[in-house]
Design a protein around this motif. Structure first.
Motif, PDB file in Angstrom:
ATOM      1  N   ASP A   6       0.843  -1.193   0.000  1.00  0.00           N
ATOM      2  CA  ASP A   6       0.000   0.000   0.000  1.00  0.00           C
ATOM      3  C   ASP A   6       0.881   1.247   0.000  1.00  0.00           C
ATOM      4  OD1 ASP A   6      -2.748   1.333   0.621  1.00  0.00           O
ATOM      5  OD2 ASP A   6      -1.391   2.118   2.157  1.00  0.00           O
ATOM      6  N   TYR A   7       0.564   2.237  -0.845  1.00  0.00           N
ATOM      7  CA  TYR A   7       1.391   3.424  -0.988  1.00  0.00           C
ATOM      8  C   TYR A   7       1.482   4.220   0.319  1.00  0.00           C
ATOM      9  CZ  TYR A   7       1.550   2.833  -6.080  1.00  0.00           C
ATOM     10  OH  TYR A   7       1.788   2.367  -7.353  1.00  0.00           O
ATOM     11  N   TYR A   8       0.410   4.275   1.058  1.00  0.00           N
ATOM     12  CA  TYR A   8       0.433   4.994   2.333  1.00  0.00           C
ATOM     13  C   TYR A   8       1.366   4.294   3.322  1.00  0.00           C
ATOM     14  CZ  TYR A   8      -3.636   7.607   0.660  1.00  0.00           C
ATOM     15  OH  TYR A   8      -4.480   8.408  -0.063  1.00  0.00           O
ATOM     16  N   GLU A   9       1.345   2.952   3.260  1.00  0.00           N
ATOM     17  CA  GLU A   9       2.235   2.172   4.125  1.00  0.00           C
ATOM     18  C   GLU A   9       3.695   2.383   3.728  1.00  0.00           C
ATOM     19  OE1 GLU A   9       3.345  -2.527   4.963  1.00  0.00           O
ATOM     20  OE2 GLU A   9       1.387  -2.005   4.097  1.00  0.00           O
ATOM     21  N   VAL A  10       3.947   2.455   2.422  1.00  0.00           N
ATOM     22  CA  VAL A  10       5.309   2.666   1.927  1.00  0.00           C
ATOM     23  C   VAL A  10       5.902   3.957   2.487  1.00  0.00           C
ATOM     24  CG1 VAL A  10       6.682   3.195  -0.134  1.00  0.00           C
ATOM     25  CG2 VAL A  10       5.016   1.332  -0.189  1.00  0.00           C
ATOM     26  N   LEU A  11       5.096   5.019   2.488  1.00  0.00           N
ATOM     27  CA  LEU A  11       5.573   6.320   2.960  1.00  0.00           C
ATOM     28  C   LEU A  11       5.403   6.517   4.466  1.00  0.00           C
ATOM     29  CD1 LEU A  11       4.197   8.533   0.052  1.00  0.00           C
ATOM     30  CD2 LEU A  11       6.584   7.997   0.504  1.00  0.00           C
ATOM     31  N   GLY A  12       4.675   5.619   5.092  1.00  0.00           N
ATOM     32  CA  GLY A  12       4.486   5.722   6.546  1.00  0.00           C
ATOM     33  C   GLY A  12       3.586   6.865   6.955  1.00  0.00           C
ATOM     34  N   VAL A  13       2.538   7.127   6.161  1.00  0.00           N
ATOM     35  CA  VAL A  13       1.611   8.217   6.471  1.00  0.00           C
ATOM     36  C   VAL A  13       0.187   7.673   6.498  1.00  0.00           C
ATOM     37  CG1 VAL A  13       3.091   9.993   5.473  1.00  0.00           C
ATOM     38  CG2 VAL A  13       1.390   8.862   4.033  1.00  0.00           C
ATOM     39  N   PRO A  14      -0.720   8.319   7.232  1.00  0.00           N
ATOM     40  CA  PRO A  14      -2.114   7.882   7.232  1.00  0.00           C
ATOM     41  C   PRO A  14      -2.823   8.321   5.953  1.00  0.00           C
ATOM     42  CG  PRO A  14      -1.872   9.840   8.589  1.00  0.00           C
ATOM     43  CD  PRO A  14      -0.475   9.429   8.177  1.00  0.00           C
ATOM     44  N   LYS A  15      -3.982   7.756   5.681  1.00  0.00           N
ATOM     45  CA  LYS A  15      -4.720   8.104   4.462  1.00  0.00           C
ATOM     46  C   LYS A  15      -5.243   9.531   4.494  1.00  0.00           C
ATOM     47  CE  LYS A  15      -6.034   3.453   3.000  1.00  0.00           C
ATOM     48  NZ  LYS A  15      -7.115   2.573   2.534  1.00  0.00           N
ATOM     49  N   ALA A  17      -3.356  12.048   5.343  1.00  0.00           N
ATOM     50  CA  ALA A  17      -2.185  12.934   5.265  1.00  0.00           C
ATOM     51  C   ALA A  17      -2.357  13.981   4.168  1.00  0.00           C
ATOM     52  CB  ALA A  17      -0.920  12.118   5.006  1.00  0.00           C
ATOM     53  N   THR A  18      -1.867  15.184   4.458  1.00  0.00           N
ATOM     54  CA  THR A  18      -1.901  16.252   3.460  1.00  0.00           C
ATOM     55  C   THR A  18      -0.776  16.043   2.447  1.00  0.00           C
ATOM     56  OG1 THR A  18      -0.418  17.693   4.714  1.00  0.00           O
ATOM     57  CG2 THR A  18      -2.790  17.851   5.178  1.00  0.00           C
ATOM     58  N   GLU A  19      -0.848  16.788   1.327  1.00  0.00           N
ATOM     59  CA  GLU A  19       0.197  16.687   0.309  1.00  0.00           C
ATOM     60  C   GLU A  19       1.556  17.068   0.882  1.00  0.00           C
ATOM     61  OE1 GLU A  19       1.468  18.764  -3.959  1.00  0.00           O
ATOM     62  OE2 GLU A  19      -0.610  18.899  -3.249  1.00  0.00           O
ATOM     63  N   GLN A  20       1.576  18.104   1.754  1.00  0.00           N
ATOM     64  CA  GLN A  20       2.836  18.534   2.353  1.00  0.00           C
ATOM     65  C   GLN A  20       3.404  17.456   3.260  1.00  0.00           C
ATOM     66  OE1 GLN A  20       4.462  21.300   1.501  1.00  0.00           O
ATOM     67  NE2 GLN A  20       6.151  20.590   2.783  1.00  0.00           N
ATOM     68  N   GLU A  21       2.547  16.780   4.016  1.00  0.00           N
ATOM     69  CA  GLU A  21       2.992  15.701   4.907  1.00  0.00           C
ATOM     70  C   GLU A  21       3.541  14.520   4.096  1.00  0.00           C
ATOM     71  OE1 GLU A  21      -0.022  16.396   8.723  1.00  0.00           O
ATOM     72  OE2 GLU A  21      -0.649  15.155   7.029  1.00  0.00           O
ATOM     73  N   THR A  59       0.893  12.459  -4.466  1.00  0.00           N
ATOM     74  CA  THR A  59       1.008  13.920  -4.515  1.00  0.00           C
ATOM     75  C   THR A  59       0.262  14.507  -5.705  1.00  0.00           C
ATOM     76  OG1 THR A  59       3.117  13.713  -5.696  1.00  0.00           O
ATOM     77  CG2 THR A  59       3.216  14.019  -3.296  1.00  0.00           C
ATOM     78  N   ASP A  60      -0.364  13.645  -6.504  1.00  0.00           N
ATOM     79  CA  ASP A  60      -1.199  14.092  -7.622  1.00  0.00           C
ATOM     80  C   ASP A  60      -2.656  13.872  -7.218  1.00  0.00           C
ATOM     81  OD1 ASP A  60      -2.865  13.669 -10.106  1.00  0.00           O
ATOM     82  OD2 ASP A  60      -0.971  14.260 -11.051  1.00  0.00           O
ATOM     83  N   ALA A  61      -3.431  14.933  -7.147  1.00  0.00           N
ATOM     84  CA  ALA A  61      -4.795  14.848  -6.613  1.00  0.00           C
ATOM     85  C   ALA A  61      -5.655  13.859  -7.395  1.00  0.00           C
ATOM     86  CB  ALA A  61      -5.440  16.231  -6.625  1.00  0.00           C
ATOM     87  N   ASP A  62      -5.581  13.881  -8.746  1.00  0.00           N
ATOM     88  CA  ASP A  62      -6.402  12.979  -9.558  1.00  0.00           C
ATOM     89  C   ASP A  62      -5.974  11.528  -9.375  1.00  0.00           C
ATOM     90  OD1 ASP A  62      -7.876  15.091 -10.535  1.00  0.00           O
ATOM     91  OD2 ASP A  62      -6.592  15.382 -12.299  1.00  0.00           O
TER      92      ASP A  62
END
Length: 378
Positions: A6-15, A17-21, A59-62
């Motif tokens: 999962d991409y969120y797991e790869v980066l270690g952020v919650p779903k 998370a803001t683009e800056q985070e 980081t791409d909204a679409d």
């Protein structure tokens, strides 16, 4: 083929998370596995690619919206999805070189955006330690100091060339001071910019160097500088003299000179801000009867009348007898703390007078202690 994480797991952020985070998490983790920091490490290389892929999507909204709805299937060609990298390296980040530059600022391995050195360069700042007497700091003083520093060569006026000649444009870089190279890697094609080795990044070649500065444009000299030390300066403070540092290069401004001040202690006075502190002894009869005392100051002596019955530890304030306020009007005060000086030896007449004084207060004066032969040390 291993299943993608999962991409969120790869980066270690919650779903949520803001683009800056997400970008911040990418930069933090990418630094730990960048290929330039781990050459030949296939595991680090794979981890870096995985991070880039996750960051590209999230980081791409679409693309993030599609991923949140369909998961990895949204970008699987076998299931009607598209290539997340758009067939051109790491598209959303402008390619591998741009990712590297945004994360590491071009600081590793010579990749990223090289900077030319052909523009004006400011001269270095200089520091000098100056020791003052207590009075010099209080009243201000003019000092002459000797500073070794780099100065613009008077022979070539700083261009480094022999008089009558000028530097010529570097043909290797076309006068830009940088050269660009294109490289192919397993992660794609990217370009890097480095300072030109032929001209050292200056964009110019000195054919005939100045004989005095050997082409550097500067000469080291000992410079005498007059310093106006302001009245009221204190220990540990700094005097700044703009433009008195080392000469700049290629028309750049001179650096500055910073003078750190150390003040020697005074034998009588201590300083507290702009006030002076003084402890002085007074005769016990003056303390008892009151009267005029002579008080030393930085400007000489002054007379001051103390009241009768003054006790040891009493502090008197003498207005405007302290330190002049730095770059302001007025000055501090002198705070005098008195100690009553009791005589250590009295003759019979003096002792009799004090005994009479004690009796007048209804007190009985104690008799002097007589030492016996048994009290002497053996």
């Amino acid at each position: 083929m291993a299943e993608k994480r999962d991409y969120y797991e790869v980066l270690g952020v919650p779903k949520t998370a803001t683009e800056q985070e997400i970008k911040s998490a990418f930069r933090k983790q990418a630094k730990t596995c960048h290929p330039d920091l781990h050459p030949g490490d296939k595991e680090a290389e794979a981890r870096f690619k995985e991070l880039n892929e996750a960051a590209e999507i999230l980081t791409d909204a679409d693309k993030r919206a599609k991923y949140d709805r369909y998961g990895h299937a949204a970008f699987d060609p076998a299931q009607g999805g598209g290539d997340p990298f758009g067939g051109a390296g790491f598209g959303g980040f402008g390619g591998f070189g741009d990712i590297f530059e945004s994360v590491f600022g071009g600081g590793f391995g010579g990749y990223g955006s090289g900077r030319s050195n052909n523009g004006p360069v400011s001269g270095n700042d200089l520091r000098y330690n100056m020791t003052l007497t207590f009075e010099e700091a209080a009243f201000g003083v003019k000092k002459e100091i000797l500073i070794p520093r780099e100065e613009t060569c008077e022979t070539c006026h700083g261009n480094g060339s022999k008089p009558g000649t000028d530097p010529v444009r570097c043909t290797a870089c076309g006068g830009t001071g940088t050269v660009r190279t294109q490289q192919q890697t397993i992660l794609g094609s990217f370009s890097s910019t480095r300072p030109c080795s032929a001209c050292g990044g200056t964009g110019k070649i000195i054919k005939e160097p100045c004989t005095d500065c050997k082409g550097s444009g500067r000469i080291r000299k000992n410079k005498r500088i007059n310093v106006n030390v302001p009245a009221g300066i204190d220990n540990g403070q700094t005097i700044s003299m703009r433009g008195e540092g080392e000469a700049g290069l290629r028309g750049g401004p001179n650096g500055d000179l910073y003078i750190s001040v150390s003040v020697k202690p005074h034998k009588l006075f201590q300083r507290r801000g702009f006030d002076l502190l003084l402890t002085m002894d007074i005769p016990f009869w003056t303390a008892a009867l009151g009267g005029e005392i002579t008080v030393p100051t930085l400007n000489g002596t002054v007379k001051y009348t103390i009241p009768a019955g003054t006790q040891t530890g009493t502090t008197f304030r003498l207005r405007d007898q302290g330190i002049r306020r730095l770059q302001q009007s007025g000055q501090g005060d002198l705070l005098v703390t008195v100690r009553v000086d009791v005589p250590k030896k009295l003759n019979d007449e003096q002792r009799g007078i004090i005994e009479q004084l004690a009796e007048s207060f209804g007190e009985t004066a104690s008799k002097p202690v007589r030492k016996s032969i048994f009290s002497k040390k053996k």
